[in-house]
Enzyme design. Structure first.
Site, PDB file in Angstrom:
ATOM      1  N   LYS A 128      23.808  18.707  -7.566  1.00 59.18           N
ATOM      2  CA  LYS A 128      23.399  18.186  -6.384  1.00 59.18           C
ATOM      3  C   LYS A 128      22.032  17.419  -6.619  1.00 59.18           C
ATOM      4  O   LYS A 128      21.774  17.059  -7.921  1.00 59.18           O
ATOM      5  CB  LYS A 128      22.866  19.422  -5.640  1.00 59.18           C
ATOM      6  N   CYS A 142       0.190   2.770  -8.931  1.00 60.25           N
ATOM      7  CA  CYS A 142       0.316   1.908  -7.553  1.00 60.25           C
ATOM      8  C   CYS A 142       1.697   2.073  -6.935  1.00 60.25           C
ATOM      9  O   CYS A 142       2.387   2.616  -7.788  1.00 60.25           O
ATOM     10  CB  CYS A 142       0.284   0.232  -7.697  1.00 60.25           C
ATOM     11  N   MET A 143       2.163   1.490  -5.950  1.00 58.91           N
ATOM     12  CA  MET A 143       3.674   1.668  -5.421  1.00 58.91           C
ATOM     13  C   MET A 143       4.599   1.205  -6.260  1.00 58.91           C
ATOM     14  O   MET A 143       5.579   1.776  -6.462  1.00 58.91           O
ATOM     15  CB  MET A 143       3.682   1.011  -3.999  1.00 58.91           C
ATOM     16  N   ASP A 144       4.380  -0.033  -7.163  1.00 57.16           N
ATOM     17  CA  ASP A 144       5.415  -0.688  -7.835  1.00 57.16           C
ATOM     18  C   ASP A 144       4.932  -0.812  -9.236  1.00 57.16           C
ATOM     19  O   ASP A 144       5.815  -1.492 -10.128  1.00 57.16           O
ATOM     20  CB  ASP A 144       5.644  -2.016  -7.197  1.00 57.16           C
ATOM     21  N   HIS A 180      21.686  34.101  -5.837  1.00 56.50           N
ATOM     22  CA  HIS A 180      20.536  33.289  -6.365  1.00 56.50           C
ATOM     23  C   HIS A 180      19.463  34.204  -7.229  1.00 56.50           C
ATOM     24  O   HIS A 180      18.763  34.808  -6.228  1.00 56.50           O
ATOM     25  CB  HIS A 180      20.261  32.240  -5.438  1.00 56.50           C
ATOM     26  N   TYR A 227      -6.524   0.399  -7.611  1.00 57.96           N
ATOM     27  CA  TYR A 227      -7.227   0.762  -6.238  1.00 57.96           C
ATOM     28  C   TYR A 227      -8.321   1.888  -6.483  1.00 57.96           C
ATOM     29  O   TYR A 227      -8.135   2.752  -7.191  1.00 57.96           O
ATOM     30  CB  TYR A 227      -6.050   1.512  -5.154  1.00 57.96           C
ATOM     31  N   ARG A 281      26.397  29.003 -13.413  1.00 52.93           N
ATOM     32  CA  ARG A 281      25.932  27.737 -12.640  1.00 52.93           C
ATOM     33  C   ARG A 281      24.543  27.178 -12.962  1.00 52.93           C
ATOM     34  O   ARG A 281      23.525  26.911 -12.255  1.00 52.93           O
ATOM     35  CB  ARG A 281      25.697  28.060 -11.047  1.00 52.93           C
ATOM     36  N   ARG A 303      16.360  33.414   1.719  1.00 46.82           N
ATOM     37  CA  ARG A 303      16.565  32.066   1.882  1.00 46.82           C
ATOM     38  C   ARG A 303      17.895  31.935   2.779  1.00 46.82           C
ATOM     39  O   ARG A 303      17.845  31.860   3.941  1.00 46.82           O
ATOM     40  CB  ARG A 303      16.879  31.090   0.544  1.00 46.82           C
TER      41      ARG A 303
END
Length: 399
Positions: free
Chosen positions: A53, A332-334, A180, A280, A236, A151
């Site tokens: 998953k 930073c973002m990038d 689980h 920043y 699992r 859950r």
């Protein structure tokens, strides 16, 4: 000696029409994945449902599932029906269980794509039965018993009517029953023994009513590592399959090898003078002149902003030329910046964020501790902006 700010190598010049050349990439070692699967199989001695998953924990859903299928894995587990459908359309044929809760309108997709359904209540069972009858095809189901997670699933102490209805169903093929574990990552927790007791008591009702006992599966990665009594008829493993421990308290009882590395390259070098702030918010400035390099990955890729440097000296670290160096200023973002002090670095030098370089190593577990989170979040957070490259398999290929 360092490359000056204005320097450029011929390889820096863009070639018209080229794609897929981003210096930041996730490297997935399929040989290590095979090693971990084999080690888990030998350790537990029962069938393995490999959990893929969340994009196979960030490693790439389809390539990982195909590789595991080629290695003879018994079953796959996903979270959502959409993940299962994606695998079927990619040619994956092994049994696939969808572990998450479902809505009634989704039942037909499960049956149409030969996906096994987690049935978590008597009402859900009736919904699946009605859909299966309308389609004229049986649904394969796994009953979910809640033994302590709160859950999804029927409480173990009130599961008898649920089990009886499923065992008597004309349109549902009852393949398995499962629960689980909430605390198996910690081998000292008493919760696992309590959950096992509750689960086995619920399963005993099949014998009471004279119904065949379906497959029983309970052990997640923590169970596989620490609690042999939870292995039952199938296990699992999720995060352990990818060579990462689920919790700082976990024991490495199996030889597991990390499957993921996260690497990038230096794209800029400069000398930052004493007192000049970096990034920043101007939250960090060097006490003396220092050398700073820029790395082209940021929180827009899923690399945590929490790895920004802090006033007390905490923050992320990376490997450059086999040595650790701290991230400085805010991520930073990038991009983010790294203080290499008096060390050397050239444009296009490799930067390792997760993995080994020389004798040094930063694992996903350590990176998670730096960021104040868990390794699961680190790996699944690395998003689709970062290309995956596969090595150690029969057909290494980028995605």
């Amino acid at each position: 000696m360092q490359a000056p700010e204005s320097s450029a190598n011929p390889s820096d010049v863009p070639v018209p029409g080229t794609v897929g050349t981003r210096p930041t990439r996730v490297m997935v070692d399929l040989a290590n994945l095979s090693h971990n699967l084999a080690g888990i199989r030998a350790h537990v001695g029962v069938p393995v449902m490999a959990i893929v998953k969340a994009n196979a924990y960030g490693h790439g859903l389809v390539p990982v599932a195909r590789h595991l299928q080629a290695r003879g894995v018994d079953q796959l587990g996903v979270a959502f029906v959409e993940e299962g459908v994606q695998l079927r359309r990619a040619g994956v044929t092994v049994p696939i269980l969808v572990l998450g809760g479902i809505c009634a309108r989704q039942a037909g997709q499960f049956i149409a794509h030969d996906l096994e359904i987690t049935v978590s209540s008597l009402d859900k069972l009736r919904q699946v039965e009605a859909t299966a009858e309308a389609m004229g095809r049986k649904a394969v189901i796994h009953l979910k018993i809640d033994t302590g997670m709160e859950r999804i699933g029927v409480h173990s102490y009130s599961s008898r009517a649920f089990i009886e209805a499923a065992a008597a169903s004309r349109w549902c093929e009852l393949k398995a029953v499962y629960s689980h574990l909430a605390c198996a990552d910690d081998p000292r927790s008493p919760m696992t023994a309590l959950q096992l007791e509750r689960f086995l008591e619920a399963c005993a009702h099949f014998e009471r009513i004279g119904a065949p006992m379906p497959l029983r599966h309970l052990a997640n990665s923590g169970g596989v590592l620490h609690f042999p009594q939870t292995w039952l008829d199938m296990v699992r493993p999720g995060i352990a399959l990818y060579g990462v421990l689920p919790d700082p308290a976990s024991r490495r009882s199996i030889d597991l090898r990390p499957v993921m590395s996260l690497v990038s390259q230096v794209v800029y070098f400069k000398v930052v003078r004493a007192g000049n702030p970096v990034s920043y918010g101007a939250t960090w400035a060097p006490a003396g002149d220092t050398r700073v390099v820029t790395v082209p990955i940021g929180y827009g890729d899923g690399y945590p902003r929490a790895l920004s440097s802090s006033a007390d000296g905490r923050g992320g670290q990376v490997l450059i030329r086999g040595r650790r160096h701290p991230i400085v200023g805010r991520v930073c973002m990038d991009q983010f910046m790294v203080d290499i002090g008096a060390d050397s670095a050239w444009n296009e030098d490799e930067v390792v964020l997760i993995g080994a370089q020389g004798d040094a190593f930063i694992g996903a577990e350590e990176l998670a501790r730096m960021a104040g989170t868990i390794p699961y979040e680190i790996m699944v957070g690395l998003n689709g902006r970062i290309p995956r490259h596969y090595v150690g398999g029969p057909e290494p290929q980028p995605r």
